[in-house]
Design a protein around this motif. Structure first.
Motif, mmCIF file in Angstrom:
data_model
loop_
_atom_site.group_PDB
_atom_site.id
_atom_site.type_symbol
_atom_site.label_atom_id
_atom_site.label_comp_id
_atom_site.label_asym_id
_atom_site.label_seq_id
_atom_site.Cartn_x
_atom_site.Cartn_y
_atom_site.Cartn_z
ATOM 1 N N ILE A 49 -9.395 -6.004 -17.529
ATOM 2 C CA ILE A 49 -8.828 -7.248 -18.061
ATOM 3 C C ILE A 49 -7.733 -7.789 -17.128
ATOM 4 N N THR A 50 -6.890 -6.886 -16.613
ATOM 5 C CA THR A 50 -5.835 -7.313 -15.691
ATOM 6 C C THR A 50 -6.424 -7.932 -14.429
ATOM 7 N N ALA A 51 -7.496 -7.331 -13.898
ATOM 8 C CA ALA A 51 -8.137 -7.858 -12.693
ATOM 9 C C ALA A 51 -8.731 -9.240 -12.950
ATOM 10 N N VAL A 52 -9.283 -9.446 -14.149
ATOM 11 C CA VAL A 52 -9.811 -10.772 -14.490
ATOM 12 C C VAL A 52 -8.690 -11.812 -14.451
ATOM 13 N N GLY A 53 -7.498 -11.405 -14.895
ATOM 14 C CA GLY A 53 -6.369 -12.334 -14.926
ATOM 15 C C GLY A 53 -5.711 -12.556 -13.580
ATOM 16 N N THR A 54 -5.606 -11.492 -12.763
ATOM 17 C CA THR A 54 -4.899 -11.613 -11.485
ATOM 18 C C THR A 54 -5.798 -12.016 -10.331
ATOM 19 N N MET A 55 -7.110 -11.682 -10.433
ATOM 20 C CA MET A 55 -8.063 -11.915 -9.340
ATOM 21 C C MET A 55 -7.626 -11.231 -8.048
ATOM 22 N N SER A 56 -6.905 -10.124 -8.180
ATOM 23 C CA SER A 56 -6.392 -9.412 -7.013
ATOM 24 C C SER A 56 -6.421 -7.914 -7.266
ATOM 25 N N SER A 57 -7.148 -7.174 -6.402
ATOM 26 C CA SER A 57 -7.156 -5.720 -6.510
ATOM 27 C C SER A 57 -5.767 -5.155 -6.271
ATOM 28 N N ALA A 58 -5.048 -5.755 -5.312
ATOM 29 C CA ALA A 58 -3.706 -5.273 -4.996
ATOM 30 C C ALA A 58 -2.749 -5.492 -6.164
ATOM 31 N N ALA A 59 -2.838 -6.669 -6.808
ATOM 32 C CA ALA A 59 -1.957 -6.961 -7.932
ATOM 33 C C ALA A 59 -2.270 -6.116 -9.154
ATOM 34 N N THR A 60 -3.502 -5.614 -9.235
ATOM 35 C CA THR A 60 -3.922 -4.802 -10.383
ATOM 36 C C THR A 60 -3.656 -3.316 -10.141
ATOM 37 N N LEU A 61 -3.134 -2.967 -8.976
ATOM 38 C CA LEU A 61 -3.045 -1.565 -8.565
ATOM 39 C C LEU A 61 -2.262 -0.702 -9.558
ATOM 40 N N ALA A 62 -1.124 -1.187 -10.030
ATOM 41 C CA ALA A 62 -0.292 -0.378 -10.937
ATOM 42 C C ALA A 62 -1.046 -0.042 -12.217
ATOM 43 N N VAL A 63 -1.749 -1.029 -12.780
ATOM 44 C CA VAL A 63 -2.508 -0.802 -14.006
ATOM 45 C C VAL A 63 -3.691 0.131 -13.736
ATOM 46 N N ALA A 64 -4.360 -0.062 -12.592
ATOM 47 C CA ALA A 64 -5.506 0.794 -12.244
ATOM 48 C C ALA A 64 -5.071 2.246 -12.073
ATOM 49 N N LEU A 65 -3.922 2.457 -11.440
ATOM 50 C CA LEU A 65 -3.402 3.821 -11.289
ATOM 51 C C LEU A 65 -3.122 4.457 -12.647
ATOM 52 N N ASN A 66 -2.542 3.696 -13.545
ATOM 53 C CA ASN A 66 -2.245 4.204 -14.881
ATOM 54 C C ASN A 66 -3.525 4.575 -15.620
ATOM 55 N N CYS A 67 -4.549 3.740 -15.513
ATOM 56 C CA CYS A 67 -5.835 4.017 -16.159
ATOM 57 C C CYS A 67 -6.490 5.264 -15.574
ATOM 58 N N ALA A 68 -6.434 5.396 -14.256
ATOM 59 C CA ALA A 68 -7.048 6.547 -13.595
ATOM 60 C C ALA A 68 -6.327 7.843 -13.953
ATOM 61 N N LYS A 69 -5.003 7.783 -14.052
ATOM 62 C CA LYS A 69 -4.237 8.994 -14.392
ATOM 63 C C LYS A 69 -4.538 9.458 -15.813
ATOM 64 N N LYS A 70 -4.906 8.539 -16.694
ATOM 65 C CA LYS A 70 -5.298 8.919 -18.045
ATOM 66 C C LYS A 70 -6.646 9.639 -18.052
ATOM 67 N N SER A 71 -7.357 9.548 -16.935
ATOM 68 C CA SER A 71 -8.690 10.152 -16.841
ATOM 69 C C SER A 71 -8.657 11.570 -16.291
ATOM 70 N N GLU A 72 -7.462 12.131 -16.027
ATOM 71 C CA GLU A 72 -7.367 13.521 -15.595
ATOM 72 C C GLU A 72 -7.711 14.427 -16.775
ATOM 73 N N PRO A 73 -8.409 15.571 -16.574
ATOM 74 C CA PRO A 73 -8.725 16.185 -15.279
ATOM 75 C C PRO A 73 -10.071 15.765 -14.694
ATOM 76 N N THR A 74 -10.767 14.778 -15.346
ATOM 77 C CA THR A 74 -12.029 14.311 -14.763
ATOM 78 C C THR A 74 -11.798 13.798 -13.352
ATOM 79 N N LEU A 75 -10.673 13.129 -13.154
ATOM 80 C CA LEU A 75 -10.236 12.725 -11.818
ATOM 81 C C LEU A 75 -9.055 13.592 -11.412
ATOM 82 N N ARG A 76 -9.138 14.246 -10.254
ATOM 83 C CA ARG A 76 -8.039 15.104 -9.819
ATOM 84 C C ARG A 76 -6.844 14.255 -9.433
ATOM 85 N N ASP A 77 -5.642 14.683 -9.818
ATOM 86 C CA ASP A 77 -4.460 13.836 -9.675
ATOM 87 C C ASP A 77 -4.171 13.437 -8.235
#
Length: 397
Positions: free
Chosen positions: A239-267
């Motif tokens: 949703i953030t990427a749809v609003g910002t249209m920027s991968s770089a601007a969405t980075l903080a939210v994407a990192l937060n989402c990915a960290k919630k996916s541990e341990p499926t994703l290694r930190d």
């Protein structure tokens, strides 16, 4: 609300609407002015293309080389393969679907545009393909020789080019596109082809979800983990990427989402992969651009580019996507040289391509960002399969 009115897509929409309306009521005298200004602006934008190629590609190569490592190499290969396979999927869909979209390249009853009154030619400093080869060779050679001064110079040049894009190219785009759509409206082309553009955008959006499904399936199979554990956390990033249209601007939210996916994703792979992929993995944008260039070619020039030409375009587009910045329109901006040099688009084709790409860029960016989670799954699977210990990896972008 003010940010929406200042955004590039809104200004492009305003330019498109104004151009279509003016084109319906303009007389031949007014169109003399329109085609002349459009020609000059097109020449200026085309002149900037080789500068953009060098400014985006060469510094990116030096940055990757200076941080070279085994995992980095795997990440770059994953990003490139994802981009070109998405491009091939889009190309196959284009050859399979575009002939059935009822695109009439020879529309009856079109008006003829008047000639350019004042022709100001602004030649490029070098051909686009020369700029690409120059960028690759200089970037690689600077890495091989550890030429720190040249690396800093390329970084400075990249900043200069980005300022040219921000202060010259992007402000001129709405004006250039308004005049382009004014010309198309005056001729009658755009008003007769509007239903086709709506169909194309819907097809591309469906392609985004298909490719995300492919990436997460591959990530789950390779890592041996359930991809749903990652997907279910990526809603805010999408949703953030749809609003910002920027991968770089969405980075903080994407990192937060990915960290919630541990341990499926290694930190450590999250800390390493997500920021890196935000800059080099633009699969959704690549998929979009391939289908759009084929559609625009059919509308304006009557034919879809040959298979050999499209294959070359897709392979080179994957390289350009790695070097493109994760900002709105970064992919299509970086690849303008391919659109004009490989596919042979003129100013009208380039303007139409920039417009329809920008109007759906938010969904392409959302596909890019969400796909980064799948590639991080692949990285996690790789380090676990090869028993690579957790490590602190810092990359300065």
């Amino acid at each position: 609300m003010k940010n929406i009115f200042k955004s590039l897509p809104f200004r492009l929409l305003l330019g498109v609407a104004a151009g279509i309306i003016i084109g319906q009521i303009a007389n031949e005298t007014a169109m003399n002015v329109v085609v002349t200004i459009k020609y000059i602006l097109g020449q200026l934008i085309t002149f900037c293309v080789p500068l953009i190629v060098i400014g985006f590609i060469a510094p990116s190569i030096t940055k990757l080389g200076n941080n070279a490592s085994r995992i980095l190499g795997v990440a770059v290969v994953c990003a490139y393969v994802s981009s070109i396979l998405a491009a091939f999927l889009s190309m196959a869909a284009g050859y399979g679907l575009i002939p059935y979209l009822s695109i009439a390249s020879d529309v009856e009853g079109l008006k003829e545009l008047p000639e350019v009154v004042f022709q100001l030619d602004i030649p490029q400093i070098m051909p686009v393909m020369s700029a690409l080869v120059f960028s690759v060779l200089v970037g690689l050679a600077a890495t091989w020789t550890k030429a720190s001064a040249t690396t800093r110079l390329l970084d400075e040049f990249q900043k200069i080019v980005l300022e040219i894009v921000k202060r010259v190219v992007i402000p001129l785009l709405p004006v250039f596109i308004a005049f382009t759509f004014c010309s198309l409206s005056y001729e009658g082309t755009i008003t007769k082809q509007l239903p086709v553009f709506i169909k194309v955008v819907l097809i591309v959006m469906a392609g985004h979800f298909i490719w995300m499904a492919v990436l997460y399936t591959a990530g789950g199979i390779y890592s041996g983990k359930n991809p749903f554990h990652v997907i279910r956390n990526y809603g805010p990033a999408y949703i953030t990427a749809v609003g910002t249209m920027s991968s770089a601007a969405t980075l903080a939210v994407a990192l937060n989402c990915a960290k919630k996916s541990e341990p499926t994703l290694r930190d450590d792979m999250v800390d390493f992969g997500i920021p890196l992929f935000a800059n080099i993995h633009l699969c959704g944008s690549v998929l979009t651009e391939v289908f759009f260039v084929m559609t625009v070619s059919k509308i304006l020039y009557g034919t879809i580019p040959p298979v050999g030409t499209m294959l070359l375009f897709c392979l080179l587009l994957g390289v350009f996507a790695i070097g493109a910045p994760g900002v709105p329109g970064g992919t299509v901006m970086a690849s303008l040289g391919l659109i004009t040099g490989v596919l042979g688009f003129d100013e009208t084709g380039t303007a139409l391509m920039l417009t329809i790409f920008a109007l759906q860029d938010s969904f392409g960016t959302a596909c890019n960002v969400t796909g980064d989670g799948a590639l991080t799954m692949l990285l996690t699977g790789y380090v676990e399969r090869h028993k690579i210990e957790k490590q602190e990896i810092r990359i300065d972008f």
